[in-house]
Design a protein around this motif. Structure first.
Motif, PDB file in Angstrom:
ATOM      1  N   UNK A  38       0.760  -1.243   0.000  1.00 12.53           N
ATOM      2  CA  UNK A  38       0.000   0.000   0.000  1.00 12.53           C
ATOM      3  C   UNK A  38       0.785   1.285   0.000  1.00 12.53           C
ATOM      4  N   UNK A  39       2.079   1.246   0.333  1.00 14.59           N
ATOM      5  CA  UNK A  39       2.855   2.494   0.392  1.00 14.59           C
ATOM      6  C   UNK A  39       4.328   2.213   0.120  1.00 14.59           C
ATOM      7  N   UNK A  59       1.865   4.449  -3.880  1.00 11.29           N
ATOM      8  CA  UNK A  59       1.774   3.404  -4.882  1.00 11.29           C
ATOM      9  C   UNK A  59       2.887   2.394  -4.675  1.00 11.29           C
ATOM     10  N   UNK A  60       2.655   1.204  -5.167  1.00 10.37           N
ATOM     11  CA  UNK A  60       3.697   0.166  -5.167  1.00 10.37           C
ATOM     12  C   UNK A  60       3.926  -0.345  -6.584  1.00 10.37           C
ATOM     13  N   UNK A  61       3.359   0.348  -7.561  1.00 11.43           N
ATOM     14  CA  UNK A  61       3.494  -0.063  -8.965  1.00 11.43           C
ATOM     15  C   UNK A  61       4.826   0.428  -9.524  1.00 11.43           C
TER      16      UNK A  61
END
Length: 79
Positions: A38-39, A59-61
Motif C-alpha cells: 500500500x505504500x 503506490x507500489x506499482x
C-alpha cells in the motif's frame, strides 16, 4: 547536473539507485524506494550521507515508482 551515470537495482521489495559523476565516478546521490503493501518510502542521501528526501508515495506499482525517480532527477539543479 550535466553528465551523470544512473545505476538502478530493482528487487521484489525495493528499488535502489545511485547517481555518479561521469568525470570521476564520484557518488552524488544514493536512494531507495522501500516497498510495503500500500505504500512506498522514497528516500535519498547525498554524497555526505545527509538525507535530502524522505517521503511516502501512495503506490507500489513499478512504472509509477520509476517515474518518481525520474521526476526527482529532472527537478535537480543543473551544475
Amino acid at each position: 547536473m550535466n553528465e551523470i551515470i544512473l545505476v538502478i537495482n530493482a528487487g521484489s521489495s525495493s528499488i535502489k539507485f545511485s547517481i555518479f559523476k561521469t568525470i570521476d565516478l564520484s557518488l552524488i546521490y544514493h536512494g531507495t524506494l522501500d516497498i510495503t503493501p500500500g505504500i512506498t518510502i522514497f528516500s535519498v542521501l547525498n554524497s555526505r550521507h545527509e538525507q535530502v528526501v524522505k517521503q511516502n508515495i501512495s503506490t507500489t506499482e513499478y512504472p509509477d515508482l520509476f517515474r518518481s525517480i525520474f521526476e526527482w532527477l529532472n527537478n535537480l539543479p543543473v551544475k
